[in-house]
Design a protein around this motif. Sequence first.
Motif, PDB file in Angstrom:
ATOM      1  N   GLU A 100      25.749   2.953  45.543  1.00  0.00           N
ATOM      2  CA  GLU A 100      26.137   3.061  46.944  1.00  0.00           C
ATOM      3  C   GLU A 100      27.543   3.641  47.069  1.00  0.00           C
ATOM      4  O   GLU A 100      28.468   3.242  46.360  1.00  0.00           O
ATOM      5  N   GLY A 101      27.689   4.593  47.983  1.00  0.00           N
ATOM      6  CA  GLY A 101      29.004   5.154  48.255  1.00  0.00           C
ATOM      7  C   GLY A 101      29.547   6.036  47.155  1.00  0.00           C
ATOM      8  O   GLY A 101      30.764   6.127  46.965  1.00  0.00           O
ATOM      9  N   VAL A 102      28.653   6.718  46.436  1.00  0.00           N
ATOM     10  CA  VAL A 102      29.059   7.589  45.329  1.00  0.00           C
ATOM     11  C   VAL A 102      28.420   8.960  45.495  1.00  0.00           C
ATOM     12  O   VAL A 102      27.235   9.076  45.821  1.00  0.00           O
ATOM     13  N   GLY A 103      29.194  10.009  45.249  1.00  0.00           N
ATOM     14  CA  GLY A 103      28.665  11.369  45.260  1.00  0.00           C
ATOM     15  C   GLY A 103      29.251  12.168  44.114  1.00  0.00           C
ATOM     16  O   GLY A 103      30.341  11.864  43.623  1.00  0.00           O
ATOM     17  N   TYR A 104      28.500  13.173  43.668  1.00  0.00           N
ATOM     18  CA  TYR A 104      28.983  14.052  42.590  1.00  0.00           C
ATOM     19  C   TYR A 104      28.395  15.433  42.874  1.00  0.00           C
ATOM     20  O   TYR A 104      27.206  15.654  42.670  1.00  0.00           O
ATOM     21  N   LEU A 105      29.225  16.334  43.372  1.00  0.00           N
ATOM     22  CA  LEU A 105      28.786  17.683  43.714  1.00  0.00           C
ATOM     23  C   LEU A 105      29.523  18.711  42.861  1.00  0.00           C
ATOM     24  O   LEU A 105      30.678  18.510  42.497  1.00  0.00           O
ATOM     25  N   LEU A 106      28.841  19.818  42.570  1.00  0.00           N
ATOM     26  CA  LEU A 106      29.441  20.910  41.806  1.00  0.00           C
ATOM     27  C   LEU A 106      29.906  22.009  42.760  1.00  0.00           C
ATOM     28  O   LEU A 106      29.147  22.433  43.634  1.00  0.00           O
ATOM     29  N   LYS A 107      31.137  22.440  42.581  1.00  0.00           N
ATOM     30  CA  LYS A 107      31.746  23.378  43.521  1.00  0.00           C
ATOM     31  C   LYS A 107      30.956  24.671  43.668  1.00  0.00           C
ATOM     32  O   LYS A 107      30.761  25.167  44.783  1.00  0.00           O
ATOM     33  N   GLU A 108      30.500  25.209  42.555  1.00  0.00           N
ATOM     34  CA  GLU A 108      29.851  26.518  42.623  1.00  0.00           C
ATOM     35  C   GLU A 108      28.461  26.453  43.237  1.00  0.00           C
ATOM     36  O   GLU A 108      27.882  27.491  43.563  1.00  0.00           O
ATOM     37  N   ARG A 109      27.920  25.245  43.424  1.00  0.00           N
ATOM     38  CA  ARG A 109      26.568  25.113  43.959  1.00  0.00           C
ATOM     39  C   ARG A 109      26.544  24.764  45.444  1.00  0.00           C
ATOM     40  O   ARG A 109      25.482  24.635  46.035  1.00  0.00           O
ATOM     41  N   ILE A 110      27.733  24.626  46.051  1.00  0.00           N
ATOM     42  CA  ILE A 110      27.802  24.386  47.487  1.00  0.00           C
ATOM     43  C   ILE A 110      27.746  25.735  48.202  1.00  0.00           C
ATOM     44  O   ILE A 110      28.673  26.534  48.100  1.00  0.00           O
ATOM     45  N   VAL A 111      26.653  25.986  48.898  1.00  0.00           N
ATOM     46  CA  VAL A 111      26.474  27.289  49.547  1.00  0.00           C
ATOM     47  C   VAL A 111      26.762  27.234  51.036  1.00  0.00           C
ATOM     48  O   VAL A 111      26.869  28.268  51.687  1.00  0.00           O
ATOM     49  N   VAL A 123      27.871   9.566  51.675  1.00  0.00           N
ATOM     50  CA  VAL A 123      28.728   8.763  50.800  1.00  0.00           C
ATOM     51  C   VAL A 123      29.577   7.801  51.619  1.00  0.00           C
ATOM     52  O   VAL A 123      29.713   6.623  51.283  1.00  0.00           O
ATOM     53  N   ALA A 124      30.155   8.282  52.711  1.00  0.00           N
ATOM     54  CA  ALA A 124      30.990   7.429  53.562  1.00  0.00           C
ATOM     55  C   ALA A 124      30.188   6.280  54.154  1.00  0.00           C
ATOM     56  O   ALA A 124      30.721   5.187  54.384  1.00  0.00           O
ATOM     57  N   ALA A 125      28.894   6.517  54.391  1.00  0.00           N
ATOM     58  CA  ALA A 125      28.036   5.489  54.972  1.00  0.00           C
ATOM     59  C   ALA A 125      27.450   4.546  53.923  1.00  0.00           C
ATOM     60  O   ALA A 125      26.642   3.679  54.253  1.00  0.00           O
ATOM     61  N   GLY A 126      27.847   4.733  52.653  1.00  0.00           N
ATOM     62  CA  GLY A 126      27.347   3.865  51.600  1.00  0.00           C
ATOM     63  C   GLY A 126      26.143   4.407  50.871  1.00  0.00           C
ATOM     64  O   GLY A 126      25.520   3.704  50.065  1.00  0.00           O
ATOM     65  N   GLY A 127      25.798   5.672  51.112  1.00  0.00           N
ATOM     66  CA  GLY A 127      24.673   6.293  50.428  1.00  0.00           C
ATOM     67  C   GLY A 127      25.103   6.984  49.148  1.00  0.00           C
ATOM     68  O   GLY A 127      26.221   6.794  48.652  1.00  0.00           O
ATOM     69  N   THR A 128      24.214   7.814  48.631  1.00  0.00           N
ATOM     70  CA  THR A 128      24.450   8.512  47.368  1.00  0.00           C
ATOM     71  C   THR A 128      24.194  10.001  47.562  1.00  0.00           C
ATOM     72  O   THR A 128      23.282  10.386  48.282  1.00  0.00           O
ATOM     73  N   ALA A 129      25.003  10.832  46.916  1.00  0.00           N
ATOM     74  CA  ALA A 129      24.818  12.282  46.994  1.00  0.00           C
ATOM     75  C   ALA A 129      25.114  12.880  45.622  1.00  0.00           C
ATOM     76  O   ALA A 129      26.272  13.036  45.247  1.00  0.00           O
ATOM     77  N   LEU A 130      24.060  13.172  44.874  1.00  0.00           N
ATOM     78  CA  LEU A 130      24.222  13.712  43.525  1.00  0.00           C
ATOM     79  C   LEU A 130      23.583  15.095  43.444  1.00  0.00           C
ATOM     80  O   LEU A 130      22.429  15.280  43.836  1.00  0.00           O
ATOM     81  N   ASP A 131      24.350  16.058  42.930  1.00  0.00           N
ATOM     82  CA  ASP A 131      23.819  17.398  42.741  1.00  0.00           C
ATOM     83  C   ASP A 131      22.659  17.349  41.743  1.00  0.00           C
ATOM     84  O   ASP A 131      22.734  16.634  40.738  1.00  0.00           O
ATOM     85  N   PRO A 132      21.574  18.095  42.000  1.00  0.00           N
ATOM     86  CA  PRO A 132      20.439  18.082  41.067  1.00  0.00           C
ATOM     87  C   PRO A 132      20.831  18.451  39.638  1.00  0.00           C
ATOM     88  O   PRO A 132      20.244  17.933  38.678  1.00  0.00           O
ATOM     89  N   GLU A 133      21.812  19.343  39.460  1.00  0.00           N
ATOM     90  CA  GLU A 133      22.245  19.714  38.118  1.00  0.00           C
ATOM     91  C   GLU A 133      22.900  18.536  37.412  1.00  0.00           C
ATOM     92  O   GLU A 133      22.757  18.353  36.205  1.00  0.00           O
ATOM     93  N   VAL A 134      23.640  17.719  38.169  1.00  0.00           N
ATOM     94  CA  VAL A 134      24.236  16.511  37.605  1.00  0.00           C
ATOM     95  C   VAL A 134      23.138  15.571  37.138  1.00  0.00           C
ATOM     96  O   VAL A 134      23.182  15.012  36.037  1.00  0.00           O
ATOM     97  N   VAL A 135      22.129  15.400  37.978  1.00  0.00           N
ATOM     98  CA  VAL A 135      21.006  14.532  37.630  1.00  0.00           C
ATOM     99  C   VAL A 135      20.307  15.039  36.371  1.00  0.00           C
ATOM    100  O   VAL A 135      19.970  14.274  35.464  1.00  0.00           O
TER     101      VAL A 135
END
Length: 214
Positions: A100-111, A123-135
């Motif tokens: 909860e409240g964790v995200g991991y995004l890659l800069k070059e993949r944000i379009v 993330v601010a609301a307590g959810g999760t945001a993980l880039d598929p490449e990270v996964v």
Amino acid sequence: MHVVIAEDSAILREGLAQLLTMRGHDVRATVTDAPALLEAVTQHRPDVAIIDIRLPPGHTDEGLRAAIQLRRDTPGVGVLIFSQYVETAFVAELLAGGSEGVGYLLKERIVGLDDFDDALHRVAAGGTALDPEVVTQLFGVSRHRDHLAELTARERQVLALMAQGRSNAAIAARLRVTERAVEKHVTNIFLKFDLPPSDVDHRRVIAVLRYLQS
């Protein structure tokens, strides 16, 4: 929402701050190193901190270590790692207290800024945001392959999307199936991971952590 940014590149730091301000967010502080990040979060108590991994003075994993400390010391603050790199060594520790409240995004993949803004809100609301490449990279070092090997290809897709913080409805839309079908896949994942219903443990979070744990 209230935001703190930790980024050593002046262009990225100030550019991101301006874009978020244009979106109506309150950027409380922009800092360049891990000690300043910890101080800014203590002072401003933002909804979320956006953190680059490689910060001064060593430019190795200072940002990620600071994020782990923030998760421990200020659990109400969302942590969004925003980096060029996937550092699998510490991500399991980052998620040790739950996803909860964790995200991991890659800069070059944000379009698009909409995608980033959506992740920030989750993330601010307590959810999760993980880039598929990270996964994908975390999946490669998982010690729970005995469980994962039992999953069908579709169940793995569903679990990967769960790890990105997606709801059943969002997973159904992404895979173009019914929400009922997704619920069936999630139930099968719980069964194969030996996660019976519980009033104490959050099965969805445990399944994701098993998937991501290194």
